[in-house]
Design a protein around this motif. Structure first.
Motif, mmCIF file in Angstrom:
data_model
loop_
_atom_site.group_PDB
_atom_site.id
_atom_site.type_symbol
_atom_site.label_atom_id
_atom_site.label_comp_id
_atom_site.label_asym_id
_atom_site.label_seq_id
_atom_site.Cartn_x
_atom_site.Cartn_y
_atom_site.Cartn_z
ATOM 1 N N ALA A 128 -5.563 5.234 17.051
ATOM 2 C CA ALA A 128 -4.723 4.359 17.884
ATOM 3 C C ALA A 128 -3.327 4.263 17.263
ATOM 4 C CB ALA A 128 -5.353 2.973 17.959
ATOM 5 N N PRO A 129 -2.287 4.029 18.065
ATOM 6 C CA PRO A 129 -0.941 3.864 17.490
ATOM 7 C C PRO A 129 -0.912 2.790 16.409
ATOM 8 C CG PRO A 129 -0.808 3.995 19.887
ATOM 9 C CD PRO A 129 -2.278 3.954 19.531
ATOM 10 N N GLY A 130 -1.749 1.759 16.594
ATOM 11 C CA GLY A 130 -1.784 0.670 15.626
ATOM 12 C C GLY A 130 -2.424 1.037 14.298
ATOM 13 N N GLU A 131 -2.935 2.277 14.175
ATOM 14 C CA GLU A 131 -3.459 2.726 12.876
ATOM 15 C C GLU A 131 -2.382 3.445 12.057
ATOM 16 O OE1 GLU A 131 -7.704 4.279 12.899
ATOM 17 O OE2 GLU A 131 -7.157 4.489 15.012
ATOM 18 N N LEU A 132 -1.200 3.588 12.634
ATOM 19 C CA LEU A 132 -0.125 4.287 11.914
ATOM 20 C C LEU A 132 0.470 3.402 10.823
ATOM 21 C CD1 LEU A 132 1.788 5.934 14.910
ATOM 22 C CD2 LEU A 132 0.550 7.160 13.105
ATOM 23 N N VAL A 133 0.849 4.061 9.735
ATOM 24 C CA VAL A 133 1.662 3.438 8.689
ATOM 25 C C VAL A 133 3.040 4.100 8.775
ATOM 26 C CG1 VAL A 133 1.901 3.006 6.218
ATOM 27 C CG2 VAL A 133 -0.387 3.159 7.239
ATOM 28 N N VAL A 134 4.085 3.315 8.968
ATOM 29 C CA VAL A 134 5.412 3.886 9.202
ATOM 30 C C VAL A 134 6.417 3.252 8.246
ATOM 31 C CG1 VAL A 134 7.224 4.287 10.925
ATOM 32 C CG2 VAL A 134 4.831 4.237 11.632
ATOM 33 N N GLY A 135 7.237 4.099 7.632
ATOM 34 C CA GLY A 135 8.290 3.622 6.738
ATOM 35 C C GLY A 135 9.640 3.707 7.420
ATOM 36 N N THR A 136 10.570 2.855 7.006
ATOM 37 C CA THR A 136 11.897 2.913 7.589
ATOM 38 C C THR A 136 12.961 2.914 6.501
ATOM 39 O OG1 THR A 136 13.423 1.891 9.152
ATOM 40 C CG2 THR A 136 12.024 0.415 7.941
ATOM 41 N N ILE A 137 13.998 3.689 6.747
ATOM 42 C CA ILE A 137 15.077 3.859 5.778
ATOM 43 C C ILE A 137 16.367 4.083 6.545
ATOM 44 C CG2 ILE A 137 14.342 6.298 5.617
ATOM 45 C CD1 ILE A 137 15.736 6.530 2.992
ATOM 46 N N CYS A 138 17.498 3.709 5.934
ATOM 47 C CA CYS A 138 18.783 4.110 6.509
ATOM 48 C C CYS A 138 19.528 4.948 5.485
ATOM 49 C CB CYS A 138 19.610 2.916 6.971
ATOM 50 S SG CYS A 138 19.713 1.528 5.845
#
Lengths: 397, 106
Positions: free
Chosen positions: A138-148
């Motif tokens: 499911a999309p809710g099983e994703l681990v996502v990082g964010t950077i600029c």
């Protein structure tokens, strides 16, 4: 769109099925790269640890990267006399259930012979992981990082708030979001404190930023490049307020350090500033170093906002580029997955672009390549650091 | 974004600066809070203009929050950047400003 993930023996789910060719000393990098270059596709990635002196952080980073859910098998390339404990890495990779082979250049006949052995090993491993079980994710099983990276004054008005909106959608679906670069949160510490899930965590968030400020003061300047100033940013705290927007509006549930894998849903701050005495130099020598730390925490993919126009991708996890500056986008559109500059032109809202990013994240999870992936970007770098364990207040209650 | 009117964006109602939403050339006129300002130099989008007269020592507000202190008096419409705004936290490193980030003698 259903995500069909690769199920690993440890129960984690990957969105790519890669062979990692890893060097454990700079002296073995050439051989590892030549092995990788024989496979002219996107499923064999090369990275490694450059230094000869052992480092607990370095060993942990290599272990976490080699056992990342997007990695199916690992070929370790050693020179032979380096300080890195190659056998310990091999044991840990094998314990994770992944195929793993080790080549030692000094034992295996030098450059040319080791390259040939390595190519054969990668072919064996690719065959071995071709039938890894596929399971729905499911999309809710994703681990996502964010950077600029390569930020300018548009980043904090368009791309970062839009990525924050995408993060809010991910977290509402039960996913895990990780934001980072405590040096680029200097000036935001007390706003952030108010978003903590509990007061003890709020105090830890402030402490993390105070640590960052002391670190950068000792080193002479902040996390701020000349290009940031050319792009209209004047001060560290101005850059910080823009960078902070990429965390969205969800409550902050915990703090991570590089290599700590979150298990509970929600939004986390990755504290990447080393602990203790200021040593080993700048904590984020470039954007790629930050991306690697997010991946070591288990990020399946990275949302990367830019205004000046960074073109980097990464090994292991796909990078989605969100461009905040419409003029930059016009020049570099073939490198930019999302044009958040439309917000500045009044053509889209932050919410519109956030929804677009979240939809793209799900496509990328189904193996649609990002532009940096399709262009073959596989940047990677690791550097010396020293960390102490996280305190109890840093974990979700 | 709180409001966009033509060439500049006001991010928060409390801000005393606005942000250029497009790249402008020296001599061009833009409207800042109902007053027409002639720009003395080329400026790329994202750069800040004073939304009102700002005294030396005043905080510069963007996103409704302080981003540093004015180190000179700034007239309404004037470019606000490293020449008249300093961080309250850490020095800013730019090519133009040479070694302004270096502490002490060198």
């Amino acid at each position: 769109m259903a995500i069909s993930a690769y199920l690993r023996d440890d129960g984690r789910k990957g969105i790519r099925n890669l062979v990692a060719v890893v060097y454990v000393i700079e002296c073995a990098r050439h051989v590892a790269q030549r092995i990788t270059l024989r496979f002219d596709d996107s499923t064999v990635h090369c990275f490694g640890w450059s230094g000869c002196y052992p480092n607990v952080h370095g060993a942990l980073m290599m272990e976490r990267l080699c056992t990342h859910p997007n990695v199916g098998a690992v070929l370790i390339v050693s020179l032979g006399c380096e300080g890195f404990d190659r056998s310990a890495l091999r044991r840990r990779v094998e314990a994770s259930g992944r195929p793993c082979e080790l080549l030692v250049i000094q034992r295996d006949g030098g450059t040319a012979a080791t390259i040939e052995r390595g190519v054969a090993a990668v072919e064996r491993m690719r065959a071995a992981i071709a039938d890894v079980p596929r399971v729905p994710m499911a999309p809710g099983e994703l681990v996502v990082g964010t950077i600029c990276g390569g930020s300018d004054a548009t980043s904090g008005i368009t791309a970062n708030p839009a990525m924050g909106a995408a993060f809010d959608l991910l977290i509402a679906d039960g996913g895990i979001g990780i934001f980072e670069e405590t040096g680029e949160l200097i000036g935001c510490e007390h706003i952030m404190e108010g978003r903590a899930a509990n007061p003890a965590l709020g105090e830890e968030l402030v402490r993390a930023v105070v640590k960052a400020r002391r670190f950068y003061e000792t080193l002479g300047h902040g996390s701020f490049s000349p290009g940031n100033a050319e792009g209209g940013l004047t001060t560290q705290e101005e850059k910080s307020l823009g960078a902070y927007a990429k965390s969205g509006d969800s409550p902050i549930v915990g703090i991570l350090k590089p290599g700590v894998i979150p298990t509970r849903t929600g939004l986390y701050l990755l504290d990447m500033i080393p602990d203790g005495e200021v040593r080993h130099g700048f904590p984020n020598i470039n954007d790629t170093a930050e991306i690697m730390e997010l991946i070591a925490c288990g990020a399946h993919m990275i949302l990367f906002s830019t205004g000046r126009g960074s073109v980097v991708g990464s090994v292991i996890s796909p990078v989605i580029k969100v461009c905040g500056n419409p003029e930059t986008h016009a020049r570099l559109s073939a490198d930019m997955d999302v044009n958040a500059g439309r917000i500045l032109l009044g053509e889209a809202t932050v919410r519109d672009v956030g929804a677009e990013i979240y939809a793209l994240m799900q496509e990328v999870a189904t193996e649609t390549p990002t532009l940096s992936e399709a262009l073959g970007h596989q940047e990677a770098v690791l550097a010396y650091k020293t960390f102490e364990p996280l305190g109890p207040a840093c974990f979700p209650a | 974004m709180a409001s966009a009117s033509g060439s500049v964006v006001r991010i928060h109602p409390d801000d005393n600066v606005v942000v250029l939403a497009r790249t402008v050339r020296a001599g061009e006129q833009v409207e800042v809070d109902g007053r027409t300002v002639t720009l003395p130099s080329d400026l790329t989008l994202g750069h800040k203009l004073a939304a009102r007269d700002i005294a030396a020592g005043e905080k510069i507000l963007k996103y409704g929050l302080p981003i540093g202190t004015a180190v000179a008096a700034i007239a309404a419409g004037e470019h606000v950047h490293v020449h008249n705004l300093r961080s309250d936290y850490l020095p800013t490193y730019t090519h133009d400003a040479g070694r302004q980030y270096v502490r002490g003698e060198r």
